[in-house]
Write a protein that holds these residues in place. Structure first.
Motif, PDB file in Angstrom:
ATOM      1  N   ILE A  45     -40.031  75.560   4.827  1.00  0.00           N
ATOM      2  CA  ILE A  45     -40.440  75.824   6.223  1.00  0.00           C
ATOM      3  C   ILE A  45     -39.219  75.812   7.144  1.00  0.00           C
ATOM      4  O   ILE A  45     -39.005  76.746   7.926  1.00  0.00           O
ATOM      5  CB  ILE A  45     -41.456  74.736   6.695  1.00  0.00           C
ATOM      6  CG1 ILE A  45     -42.802  74.925   5.995  1.00  0.00           C
ATOM      7  CG2 ILE A  45     -41.623  74.756   8.206  1.00  0.00           C
ATOM      8  CD1 ILE A  45     -43.746  73.729   6.122  1.00  0.00           C
ATOM      9  N   ILE A  46     -38.393  74.774   7.011  1.00  0.00           N
ATOM     10  CA  ILE A  46     -37.243  74.666   7.921  1.00  0.00           C
ATOM     11  C   ILE A  46     -36.196  75.748   7.574  1.00  0.00           C
ATOM     12  O   ILE A  46     -35.564  76.310   8.468  1.00  0.00           O
ATOM     13  CB  ILE A  46     -36.628  73.238   7.891  1.00  0.00           C
ATOM     14  CG1 ILE A  46     -37.722  72.191   8.207  1.00  0.00           C
ATOM     15  CG2 ILE A  46     -35.450  73.118   8.873  1.00  0.00           C
ATOM     16  CD1 ILE A  46     -38.435  72.339   9.545  1.00  0.00           C
ATOM     17  N   LEU A  49     -37.484  78.858   9.305  1.00  0.00           N
ATOM     18  CA  LEU A  49     -37.328  78.749  10.765  1.00  0.00           C
ATOM     19  C   LEU A  49     -35.861  78.962  11.138  1.00  0.00           C
ATOM     20  O   LEU A  49     -35.548  79.655  12.100  1.00  0.00           O
ATOM     21  CB  LEU A  49     -37.787  77.375  11.252  1.00  0.00           C
ATOM     22  CG  LEU A  49     -39.310  77.159  11.328  1.00  0.00           C
ATOM     23  CD1 LEU A  49     -39.623  75.682  11.582  1.00  0.00           C
ATOM     24  CD2 LEU A  49     -39.949  78.012  12.436  1.00  0.00           C
ATOM     25  N   LYS A  50     -34.969  78.340  10.355  1.00  0.00           N
ATOM     26  CA  LYS A  50     -33.522  78.455  10.640  1.00  0.00           C
ATOM     27  C   LYS A  50     -33.043  79.893  10.524  1.00  0.00           C
ATOM     28  O   LYS A  50     -32.089  80.293  11.179  1.00  0.00           O
ATOM     29  CB  LYS A  50     -32.729  77.599   9.646  1.00  0.00           C
ATOM     30  CG  LYS A  50     -32.746  76.145   9.998  1.00  0.00           C
ATOM     31  CD  LYS A  50     -31.316  75.685  10.218  1.00  0.00           C
ATOM     32  CE  LYS A  50     -31.268  74.359  10.921  1.00  0.00           C
ATOM     33  NZ  LYS A  50     -30.016  74.123  11.600  1.00  0.00           N
ATOM     34  N   LYS A  54     -40.814  83.402  12.259  1.00  0.00           N
ATOM     35  CA  LYS A  54     -41.917  82.618  12.843  1.00  0.00           C
ATOM     36  C   LYS A  54     -42.700  82.022  11.671  1.00  0.00           C
ATOM     37  O   LYS A  54     -43.117  82.765  10.775  1.00  0.00           O
ATOM     38  CB  LYS A  54     -42.834  83.530  13.663  1.00  0.00           C
ATOM     39  CG  LYS A  54     -42.192  83.974  14.971  1.00  0.00           C
ATOM     40  CD  LYS A  54     -43.203  84.675  15.862  1.00  0.00           C
ATOM     41  CE  LYS A  54     -43.474  86.073  15.330  1.00  0.00           C
ATOM     42  NZ  LYS A  54     -44.491  86.827  16.034  1.00  0.00           N
ATOM     43  N   VAL A  55     -42.843  80.712  11.680  1.00  0.00           N
ATOM     44  CA  VAL A  55     -43.462  80.047  10.518  1.00  0.00           C
ATOM     45  C   VAL A  55     -44.619  79.159  10.949  1.00  0.00           C
ATOM     46  O   VAL A  55     -44.491  78.334  11.860  1.00  0.00           O
ATOM     47  CB  VAL A  55     -42.418  79.173   9.762  1.00  0.00           C
ATOM     48  CG1 VAL A  55     -43.042  78.587   8.497  1.00  0.00           C
ATOM     49  CG2 VAL A  55     -41.172  79.980   9.416  1.00  0.00           C
ATOM     50  N   LEU A  87     -36.046  72.552  14.902  1.00  0.00           N
ATOM     51  CA  LEU A  87     -37.111  73.564  14.871  1.00  0.00           C
ATOM     52  C   LEU A  87     -38.351  72.975  14.201  1.00  0.00           C
ATOM     53  O   LEU A  87     -38.245  72.246  13.215  1.00  0.00           O
ATOM     54  CB  LEU A  87     -36.634  74.795  14.105  1.00  0.00           C
ATOM     55  CG  LEU A  87     -35.401  75.483  14.700  1.00  0.00           C
ATOM     56  CD1 LEU A  87     -34.830  76.497  13.723  1.00  0.00           C
ATOM     57  CD2 LEU A  87     -35.748  76.143  16.024  1.00  0.00           C
ATOM     58  N   PRO A  89     -42.480  73.896  12.924  1.00  0.00           N
ATOM     59  CA  PRO A  89     -43.445  74.993  12.701  1.00  0.00           C
ATOM     60  C   PRO A  89     -44.733  74.757  13.488  1.00  0.00           C
ATOM     61  O   PRO A  89     -45.004  73.640  13.926  1.00  0.00           O
ATOM     62  CB  PRO A  89     -43.730  74.865  11.195  1.00  0.00           C
ATOM     63  CG  PRO A  89     -43.581  73.406  10.922  1.00  0.00           C
ATOM     64  CD  PRO A  89     -42.464  72.926  11.819  1.00  0.00           C
ATOM     65  N   MET A 123     -47.721  84.997  12.524  1.00  0.00           N
ATOM     66  CA  MET A 123     -46.484  84.398  11.999  1.00  0.00           C
ATOM     67  C   MET A 123     -45.887  85.320  10.921  1.00  0.00           C
ATOM     68  O   MET A 123     -46.619  86.074  10.283  1.00  0.00           O
ATOM     69  CB  MET A 123     -46.787  83.047  11.335  1.00  0.00           C
ATOM     70  CG  MET A 123     -47.329  82.015  12.277  1.00  0.00           C
ATOM     71  SD  MET A 123     -45.996  81.370  13.294  1.00  0.00           S
ATOM     72  CE  MET A 123     -46.849  81.115  14.826  1.00  0.00           C
TER      73      MET A 123
END
Ligand SMILES: Nc1ncnc2c1ncn2[C@@H]1O[C@H](COP(=O)(O)OP(=O)(O)OP(=O)(O)O)[C@@H](O)[C@H]1O
Ligand SMILES: [Mg+2]
Length: 295
Positions: A45-46, A49-50, A54-55, A87, A89, A123
Motif C-alpha cells: 500500500i505504501i 502511494l509513494k 491512489k490507493v 501517506l 490510504p 482508486m
C-alpha cells in the motif's frame, strides 16, 4: 464446497460486475495464519502511494484487524510528525456481521464488501487484506481479485496449503486447500467472462541459515508453480525491523524521512531492495514504468 456454491448463487444480485470499478483489485491471501499477509499488504500500500497512485484498502480480518491497527498507528505518528508527510490510504474495515442466521450474516458481509469496493471505485488500486482462515466473504473477495498475492513462510508446513508434496521427489501429489479454493474462484471468473486472475506467491521470512531447507522449498515451489500456474516473486528475509515498524505505523519506505524512529541500517537497506524487487516482480506495467522513472 456444495454449500458455498449454493450460497454463491444467492449472491447473484450482488455481483461486482454490476459496479463500475476501474481499480485493480489486489487480494493478499493465504489461509495459513502469520505468514506475513498484513505486513506485505501495508508495505505494498505504501509503495503504491509513494509511486503516486491512489490507493484504497480494505480489512477483511474482522477479528484481528491488524491492517487497520497498523494504519491507525500510522495516523498517530503522522499527527505528531507533520514534516514526515506520511501517506495514508483510504481505508475501510468490514466488520463481522452479528446476525444470528449465519447465511444472512455472510450475505451482509458480502454486501458490505461490495459497498466498500464501490466507495473505492475511483482508486488506481484496491488492496484487500484477508484473515488467515477460510471465511465466506474472503472467498468472495478472492473471486474479485485481478491479482492474488500469497506470502508463505519458507516451510513445507506452509507449502502444504498450496500443494501436498512428496518427501521423496518433492513433486506435488495433490492441490492444497488454498489452491483448491483459488481454483474455484478462477473457474467462477472464467464463467463470468472476467479477466484472468494472476496469482503470485512470495516467500517470506527467508532465513540466511537453513540453506538446505531453503533450496528444497525452492525446488518444490517451482514444481507447484508450474502445476498451479502461479508466479514466484522474490522474497523477504527474516528481519527484526518488520516487527518494530508496526507500533509506529511505519514501513521500510519511511526510514529516510523518520531517521529517529528507523535507523537506516544495512538490514533495512537490504530489506528495502527486496521490497523494490517484489513490487517490480508483480509485473504491472504502470507500476514498472513509475519505478523506472523513480530509480
Ligand atoms: N519478513 C519478516 N521478518 C520478520 N518478521 C516478520 C516478517 N514478516 C512478518 N513478520 C512478523 O510475523 C508476524 C506475522 O506477520 P503478519 O501479521 O503480517 O502475518 P499475517 O499473515 O497477516 O497473520 P494473520 O494470518 O494472523 O493475519 C508479525 O509479528 C510480523 O511482524
Ligand atoms: Mg493479518
Amino acid at each position: 464446497l456444495k454449500r458455498y456454491y449454493r450460497d454463491y448463487k444467492n449472491y447473484k444480485d450482488y455481483k461486482v460486475k454490476d459496479m463500475i470499478i476501474n481499480s485493480r483489485i489486489i487480494v493478499i491471501g493465504n489461509e495459513k495464519g502469520g505468514c506475513g499477509k498484513t505486513t506485505t499488504a501495508m508495505h505494498l500500500i505504501i509503495s503504491l502511494l509513494k509511486l503516486g497512485f491512489k490507493v484504497g484498502s480494505i480489512d477483511l480480518d474482522s477479528r484481528q484487524q491488524s491492517l487497520s491497527r497498523y494504519i491507525d498507528n500510522r495516523k498517530i505518528t503522522a499527527s505528531k510528525e507533520l514534516d514526515a508527510n506520511l501517506l495514508i490510504p483510504e481505508h475501510i474495515i468490514i466488520n463481522k456481521n452479528e446476525n444470528k442466521n449465519s447465511i444472512d450474516a455472510e450475505k451482509e458481509e458480502v454486501s458490505s464488501l461490495i459497498d466498500a469496493l464501490t466507495k473505492l471505485a475511483d482508486m488506481d488500486f484496491i488492496l484487500i487484506d484477508t484473515p488467515g482462515s477460510d471465511t465466506h466473504v474472503s472467498r468472495v473477495a478472492h473471486s474479485y481479485a485481478d491479482i492474488v498475492i500469497t506470502p508463505i513462510n519458507d516451510s513445507f508446513v506452509d507449502l502444504d496449503l498450496i500443494g501436498q508434496i512428496s518427501a521423496e521427489t518433492l513433486d506435488s501429489i495433490r492441490p492444497g486447500i488454498y489452491s483448491a479454493m483459488l481454483w474455484e474462484q478462477k473457474v467462477k471468473r472464467a464463467s463470468e467472462k472476467k479477466k484472468e486472475m494472476t496469482w503470485i506467491v512470495v516467500r517470506n521470512r527467508l532465513s540466511m541459515l537453513d540453506a538446505i531447507n531453503r533450496r528444497n522449498v525452492e525446488v518444490a515451489l517451482n514444481k507447484l508453480s508450474a502445476r498451479f500456474g502461479f508466479k514466484v516473486a522474490p522474497g523477504f528475509g527474516d528481519r527484526v525491523i518488520f516487527k518494530e515498524l508496526f507500533l509506529h505505523g511505519l514501513t521500510l519506505h519511511d526510514a529516510s524521512t523518520l531517521a529517529k524512529k528507523i535507523r537506516l541500517s544495512p538490514s533495512v537497506i537490504a530489506a528495502r531492495q527486496e521490497l523494490r524487487d517484489f513490487v517490480n516482480a508483480l509485473g504491472i506495467p504502470e507500476i514498472n514504468e513509475k519505478l523506472k522513472n523513480a530509480a
